[in-house]
Motif scaffolding. Structure first.
Motif, mmCIF file in Angstrom:
data_model
loop_
_atom_site.group_PDB
_atom_site.id
_atom_site.type_symbol
_atom_site.label_atom_id
_atom_site.label_comp_id
_atom_site.label_asym_id
_atom_site.label_seq_id
_atom_site.Cartn_x
_atom_site.Cartn_y
_atom_site.Cartn_z
ATOM 1 N N GLY A 13 -2.451 5.859 13.431
ATOM 2 C CA GLY A 13 -2.600 5.420 12.038
ATOM 3 C C GLY A 13 -1.247 4.898 11.556
ATOM 4 O O GLY A 13 -0.917 4.940 10.380
ATOM 5 N N GLY A 16 -0.556 2.334 8.536
ATOM 6 C CA GLY A 16 -1.064 2.655 7.201
ATOM 7 C C GLY A 16 0.047 3.022 6.236
ATOM 8 O O GLY A 16 1.243 3.005 6.591
ATOM 9 N N HIS A 17 -0.363 3.382 5.021
ATOM 10 C CA HIS A 17 0.594 3.615 3.935
ATOM 11 C C HIS A 17 1.519 4.802 4.179
ATOM 12 O O HIS A 17 2.633 4.844 3.659
ATOM 13 C CB HIS A 17 -0.161 3.809 2.619
ATOM 14 N N VAL A 18 1.038 5.773 4.958
ATOM 15 C CA VAL A 18 1.878 6.929 5.274
ATOM 16 C C VAL A 18 2.548 6.756 6.633
ATOM 17 O O VAL A 18 3.737 7.033 6.804
ATOM 18 C CB VAL A 18 1.020 8.223 5.247
ATOM 19 N N ASP A 37 -2.410 1.823 15.991
ATOM 20 C CA ASP A 37 -3.389 1.692 14.915
ATOM 21 C C ASP A 37 -4.581 0.877 15.407
ATOM 22 O O ASP A 37 -4.439 -0.013 16.241
ATOM 23 C CB ASP A 37 -2.744 0.990 13.702
ATOM 24 N N VAL A 89 -1.944 10.414 11.295
ATOM 25 C CA VAL A 89 -2.015 10.168 9.836
ATOM 26 C C VAL A 89 -3.154 9.222 9.490
ATOM 27 O O VAL A 89 -2.996 8.302 8.696
ATOM 28 C CB VAL A 89 -0.703 9.591 9.239
ATOM 29 N N THR A 92 -8.303 10.256 5.310
ATOM 30 C CA THR A 92 -9.254 11.372 5.230
ATOM 31 C C THR A 92 -10.050 11.267 3.924
ATOM 32 O O THR A 92 -9.897 12.094 3.031
ATOM 33 C CB THR A 92 -8.510 12.726 5.283
ATOM 34 N N THR A 127 -3.772 14.498 4.850
ATOM 35 C CA THR A 127 -4.138 15.578 3.934
ATOM 36 C C THR A 127 -5.522 16.056 4.354
ATOM 37 O O THR A 127 -6.474 15.269 4.348
ATOM 38 C CB THR A 127 -4.162 15.059 2.485
ATOM 39 N N GLU A 158 3.414 6.593 -2.814
ATOM 40 C CA GLU A 158 3.446 5.212 -2.308
ATOM 41 C C GLU A 158 4.439 4.392 -3.115
ATOM 42 O O GLU A 158 4.522 4.524 -4.333
ATOM 43 C CB GLU A 158 2.061 4.578 -2.470
ATOM 44 N N LYS A 264 -9.634 12.399 -4.674
ATOM 45 C CA LYS A 264 -10.159 12.799 -3.365
ATOM 46 C C LYS A 264 -9.724 14.224 -3.011
ATOM 47 O O LYS A 264 -10.521 15.059 -2.598
ATOM 48 C CB LYS A 264 -9.658 11.803 -2.308
ATOM 49 N N ARG A 324 -6.998 0.585 -3.740
ATOM 50 C CA ARG A 324 -7.968 1.606 -3.340
ATOM 51 C C ARG A 324 -8.239 2.570 -4.501
ATOM 52 O O ARG A 324 -7.319 3.100 -5.098
ATOM 53 C CB ARG A 324 -7.460 2.389 -2.119
HETATM 54 N N1 LIG Z 1 -1.202 7.064 0.474
HETATM 55 C C1 LIG Z 1 -0.447 8.065 0.057
HETATM 56 O O1 LIG Z 1 0.348 7.938 -0.875
HETATM 57 C C2 LIG Z 1 -0.512 9.410 0.743
HETATM 58 C C3 LIG Z 1 0.468 10.364 0.472
HETATM 59 C C4 LIG Z 1 0.415 11.587 1.125
HETATM 60 C C5 LIG Z 1 -0.610 11.845 2.027
HETATM 61 N N2 LIG Z 1 -1.581 10.908 2.254
HETATM 62 C C6 LIG Z 1 -2.620 11.203 3.239
HETATM 63 O O2 LIG Z 1 -2.269 10.539 4.436
HETATM 64 C C7 LIG Z 1 -3.453 10.135 5.134
HETATM 65 C C8 LIG Z 1 -3.408 8.641 5.393
HETATM 66 O O3 LIG Z 1 -3.431 7.966 4.160
HETATM 67 P P1 LIG Z 1 -2.987 6.440 4.029
HETATM 68 O O4 LIG Z 1 -2.911 6.131 2.577
HETATM 69 O O5 LIG Z 1 -1.791 6.165 4.896
HETATM 70 O O6 LIG Z 1 -4.260 5.723 4.675
HETATM 71 P P2 LIG Z 1 -4.299 4.230 5.244
HETATM 72 O O7 LIG Z 1 -5.727 3.857 5.266
HETATM 73 O O8 LIG Z 1 -3.312 3.366 4.541
HETATM 74 O O9 LIG Z 1 -3.769 4.425 6.753
HETATM 75 C C9 LIG Z 1 -4.520 5.002 7.771
HETATM 76 C C10 LIG Z 1 -4.368 4.122 9.008
HETATM 77 O O10 LIG Z 1 -5.001 4.787 10.083
HETATM 78 C C11 LIG Z 1 -5.654 3.808 10.880
HETATM 79 N N3 LIG Z 1 -6.656 4.527 11.662
HETATM 80 C C12 LIG Z 1 -7.795 5.108 11.208
HETATM 81 N N4 LIG Z 1 -8.406 5.743 12.204
HETATM 82 C C13 LIG Z 1 -7.645 5.579 13.311
HETATM 83 C C14 LIG Z 1 -7.745 6.009 14.669
HETATM 84 N N5 LIG Z 1 -8.764 6.753 15.052
HETATM 85 N N6 LIG Z 1 -6.770 5.649 15.532
HETATM 86 C C15 LIG Z 1 -5.734 4.895 15.119
HETATM 87 N N7 LIG Z 1 -5.576 4.460 13.849
HETATM 88 C C16 LIG Z 1 -6.525 4.803 12.964
HETATM 89 C C17 LIG Z 1 -6.181 2.801 9.887
HETATM 90 O O11 LIG Z 1 -6.420 1.550 10.493
HETATM 91 C C18 LIG Z 1 -5.026 2.750 8.866
HETATM 92 O O12 LIG Z 1 -4.085 1.739 9.193
HETATM 93 C C19 LIG Z 1 -4.621 10.590 4.266
HETATM 94 O O13 LIG Z 1 -5.036 11.856 4.697
HETATM 95 C C20 LIG Z 1 -4.004 10.697 2.902
HETATM 96 O O14 LIG Z 1 -4.695 11.584 2.072
HETATM 97 C C21 LIG Z 1 -1.534 9.682 1.651
#
Ligand SMILES: NC(=O)c1ccc[n+]([C@@H]2O[C@H](COP(=O)([O-])OP(=O)(O)OC[C@H]3O[C@@H](n4cnc5c(N)ncnc54)[C@H](O)[C@@H]3O)[C@@H](O)[C@H]2O)c1
Length: 399
Positions: A13, A16-18, A37, A89, A92, A127, A158, A264, A324
């Motif tokens: 992952g 992604g944003h994290v 990813d 990451v 979820t 999370t 973010e 969420k 989102r």
């Molecule tokens: N966005 C935030 O500010 C933030 C802060 C703290 C925690 N979180 C938590 O971090 C987690 C990720 O959030 P996010 O905002 O980065 O989500 P996101 O959708 O931006 O990133 C997730 C990435 O994972 C990839 N992915 C999904 N399934 C996959 C797999 N099986 N194999 C490889 N890659 C895969 C997706 O293509 C995506 O690029 C969540 O649990 C979220 O609750 C997010």
């Protein structure tokens, strides 16, 4: 690094944003990092040195690091075998009934079983619903993988990820001393300090953090609506309350409290507590109800059916391109049903194909609503009435 691994870290992952900010900061600290990813577009962009989303100071860092051996991005799961630490990451989300769906973590782990190797260290960073770490441990043990597992939640906001990854303490949890030590050693490279919790404590801690913020925003929104219904400006009351009164220094202002995490995670906690979470559910009703409140107030004042309404800002928070779960879209749906015409604009939300240029929205709207407090809108100079619950224009918190 363990001698049989050619990379230090792979982030599942990772685009992604994290995942991506974490990869940047680890690589900048000298670790070799592979971003794995499923999203081929995001991987292509990252490989070309272009951030797939806005993140302060990340453009320069990505361009610099992707040109070195320290950072790479791939859609090839084989990369997972190469690294000592496997950070997971993936997103979820909750399902259409607002229930947590632990399958995303399970699917990701099951999909990687062939790649995972004995001696690796799997770090859960999404999370998660409580006991998902235990589920992952069980899954890995049942598959005969001799790997260490830790849960080390992400707490960044973010947009400020790079700064916060290097300034916030890192919570580390695991069931064995060896796993704790491995997580400590990795995060000591970037975090100023480490805080230890038991695994289930850490899972709850992360949910509590987001839920706490969501409740605080709901409290502010409810007080705002009370003041507003009484014909008063909440900003004046709030400013007066906070002045030289440290106990209320952290009181937030009103606004559309949205995004991919807060609601969420409050709902994950509610489900964990058998739906017995009055404060969490009340917060949802208040925060998700604010757009409805705003529109009902506007209906009392205007004949919306004759008007073009312009929505300024579609991302879920200021200076972000992340749309989102943004409540701007709820506002848009509500207004579309009532107003003659709705125009939307945002300087950053590049994934939305229904946006109009700001100048057009300003020229054609009879009423403007600041849905996202992008700094740019603070300089608005228009004769059109502007609804501004954020008090971005300094005229008070009213609708
Ligand atoms: N966005 C935030 O500010 C933030 C802060 C703290 C925690 N979180 C938590 O971090 C987690 C990720 O959030 P996010 O905002 O980065 O989500 P996101 O959708 O931006 O990133 C997730 C990435 O994972 C990839 N992915 C999904 N399934 C996959 C797999 N099986 N194999 C490889 N890659 C895969 C997706 O293509 C995506 O690029 C969540 O649990 C979220 O609750 C997010």
């Amino acid at each position: 690094m363990g001698k049989s691994f050619s990379r230090d870290v792979v982030i599942v992952g990772g685009c992604g944003h994290v995942g991506l900010p974490l990869g940047l900061v680890l690589a900048d600290a000298g670790m070799s990092v592979t971003l794995y990813d499923l999203d081929a577009n995001a991987v292509d962009r990252v490989r070309a040195g272009k951030m797939p989303f806005l993140e302060r100071d990340a453009d320069e860092m990505l361009e610099r690091l992707i040109a070195t051996d320290l950072l790479d991005a791939t859609i090839d799961p084989a990369a997972v075998s190469e690294a000592e630490h496997v950070v997971l990451v993936v997103g979820t989300p909750v399902d259409e009934h607002l229930n947590p769906d632990p399958k995303f973590v399970r699917i990701a782990i099951e999909g990687l079983l062939d790649q995972l190797r004995d001696g690796q260290h799997v770090i859960l960073r999404s999370t998660v619903y409580p006991r998902v770490t235990a589920m992952v441990e069980k899954l890995l043990a049942a598959a005969g993988r001799d790997v260490d597992v830790s849960f080390c939640p992400e707490r960044i906001a973010e947009g400020r990820a790079l700064e916060e990854l290097r300034s916030l303490p890192q919570i580390v949890s695991a069931r064995t001393e060896r796993a704790v030590k491995r997580a400590d050693t990795l995060f000591a490279k970037i975090a100023p300090s480490i805080i230890h919790l038991d695994v289930e404590e850490a899972e709850l801690a992360k949910l509590f953090a987001n839920t706490w913020r969501y409740i605080q925003f709901a409290a502010a929104n409810q007080l705002f609506m009370i003041a507003n219904d009484f014909g008063l400006d909440f900003a004046r009351i709030r400013d007066a309350l906070k002045q030289d009164y440290p106990r209320l220094a952290g009181m937030p202002g009103p606004g559309l409290a949205a995004g991919p995490c807060l609601l969420k995670d409050t709902m994950q906690l509610a489900a964990f507590n058998n739906n017995n979470f009055t404060l969490g559910h009340a917060s949802m009703m208040i925060n998700e109800g604010l757009p409805l409140y705003m529109v009902s107030k506007l209906e009392q004042e205007y004949d919306l059916s004759e008007m073009t309404v312009g929505i300024l800002g579609m991302s879920f928070k200021a200076e972000s391109d992340d749309t989102r779960s943004s409540l701007s879209y709820k506002l848009k749906r509500l207004l579309r049903f009532r107003a003659a015409r709705v125009l939307c604009t945002d300087p950053y939300a590049h994934t939305d194909v229904e946006l109009s240029p700001l100048a057009e929205v300003l020229a054609e709207s009879d009423l403007l609503v600041i849905a996202t407090p992008h700094k740019l809108y603070a300089d608005l100079d228009v004769d059109t009435p502007v609804v501004d619950v954020w008090n971005l224009l300094g005229n008070g918190e009213r609708v």
